[in-house]
Design an enzyme around this catalytic site. Sequence first.
Site, PDB file in Angstrom:
ATOM      1  N   HIS A 188     -17.221 -10.786  34.861  1.00  0.00           N
ATOM      2  CA  HIS A 188     -15.976 -10.018  35.026  1.00  0.00           C
ATOM      3  C   HIS A 188     -15.952  -8.703  34.216  1.00  0.00           C
ATOM      4  CE1 HIS A 188     -14.284 -12.643  31.540  1.00  0.00           C
ATOM      5  NE2 HIS A 188     -14.824 -11.540  31.061  1.00  0.00           N
ATOM      6  N   HIS A 213      -8.222 -11.241  27.407  1.00  0.00           N
ATOM      7  CA  HIS A 213      -8.944 -10.603  26.301  1.00  0.00           C
ATOM      8  C   HIS A 213      -7.946  -9.934  25.362  1.00  0.00           C
ATOM      9  CE1 HIS A 213     -11.877 -10.955  29.581  1.00  0.00           C
ATOM     10  NE2 HIS A 213     -12.837 -10.845  28.701  1.00  0.00           N
ATOM     11  N   HIS A 218     -24.151 -11.991  27.081  1.00  0.00           N
ATOM     12  CA  HIS A 218     -23.765 -10.701  26.526  1.00  0.00           C
ATOM     13  C   HIS A 218     -23.226 -10.877  25.118  1.00  0.00           C
ATOM     14  CE1 HIS A 218     -19.903 -11.933  28.376  1.00  0.00           C
ATOM     15  NE2 HIS A 218     -19.256 -10.849  27.989  1.00  0.00           N
ATOM     16  N   GLU A 244     -18.206 -17.379  27.297  1.00  0.00           N
ATOM     17  CA  GLU A 244     -17.337 -17.330  28.484  1.00  0.00           C
ATOM     18  C   GLU A 244     -17.815 -18.282  29.581  1.00  0.00           C
ATOM     19  OE1 GLU A 244     -15.548 -12.771  28.215  1.00  0.00           O
ATOM     20  OE2 GLU A 244     -17.198 -13.162  29.584  1.00  0.00           O
TER      21      GLU A 244
HETATM   22  C1  DHB Z   1     -17.980  -6.246  28.681  1.00  0.00           C
HETATM   23  C2  DHB Z   1     -18.084  -7.551  29.191  1.00  0.00           C
HETATM   24  C3  DHB Z   1     -17.020  -8.433  29.097  1.00  0.00           C
HETATM   25  O1  DHB Z   1     -17.055  -9.730  29.550  1.00  0.00           O
HETATM   26  C4  DHB Z   1     -15.827  -8.009  28.538  1.00  0.00           C
HETATM   27  O2  DHB Z   1     -14.785  -8.879  28.526  1.00  0.00           O
HETATM   28  C5  DHB Z   1     -15.700  -6.728  28.015  1.00  0.00           C
HETATM   29  C6  DHB Z   1     -16.779  -5.845  28.100  1.00  0.00           C
HETATM   30  C7  DHB Z   1     -19.117  -5.274  28.788  1.00  0.00           C
HETATM   31  O3  DHB Z   1     -20.253  -5.654  29.106  1.00  0.00           O
HETATM   32  O4  DHB Z   1     -18.894  -4.078  28.561  1.00  0.00           O
HETATM   33 FE    FE Z   2     -15.022 -10.952  29.010  1.00  0.00          FE
END
Ligand code: DHB
Ligand code: FE
Length: 293
Positions: A12, A59, A197, A244
Amino acid sequence: MARITASVYTSHVPAIGVAVDQGKQNEPYWQPLFAGYEFSKQWMQDNTPDVVFLVYNDHATNFSLDLIPTFALGCADSFEIADEGWGPRPLPTVQGHPELAAHIAQSVIQQDFDLTLCNRMVVDHGLTVPLSLLCGNPPMPGGRWPFQVIPLHVNVVQYPVPSGARCLALGQAIRKAVESFDGDLDVQIWGTGGMSHQLQGARAGLINRQWDNAWLDRMVADPQACAATPHIDYVREAGSEGIELVMWLIARGAMADLAPPASGKVAAPRVRHRFYHVPASNTAVGHLILEND
Ligand code: DHB
Ligand code: FE
């Protein structure tokens, strides 16, 4: 009777939403990412449900560190698009399904999951980016999303976060709740977030293709192994925001093969689509569409 026909899983990343809003899908950076969702957009048009039960994480947009529900169910008529700092995205308000949400709340709480009920909440990229990816942006003004949405927020921002086993079991309870609703509804359940990530600290930018792809394999064939994965493994292997992915287990738990009593007789769901792409912003994008046969 209402029924869960399919589950959909997708990352997302907020930058994806900006790319859609600004019509950048054909730019070289974005084209390979959006190409992976072409099948899915067609599949959504061919299999448009009445309701999507959409598991995502807020978030620090609707909730803040003042109040951190582990599982929060959106019971409202509608959910406004949040302003995440650059103004709200130009998207239609998300229409809820208060009758089904109230029924799910009743059933799931009686199955011993202590949901928080939200009669008013705004929704951020965790929910709106999956909608844009699977449906495209409806024309504005006046456009509508093609189905109603029941949001379920899961806390994966502030530790302690729920275990994978708890999430899988919650999915099983949601399936039972949906199937006991007195109304003829086609319901899909979506799990969002991930894949690997890390947005902060010394390992910012971490991506782990091997771990992600093994996760996609196990989500289909051995979800119990995913559910048994301890949090520290997500952090170590998939980065701090890789956690997540526990939300995907709620959607997976709602598939027919895991309906208790787990007889082992129902086949694993059919993989209609699988896609993996690195990177989108700082994130490895993963996507699955699973159908019950
Ligand atoms: C990014 C990814 C995320 O899941 C998020 O909530 C905010 C930023 C990103 O890769 O920039
Ligand atoms: Fe996220």
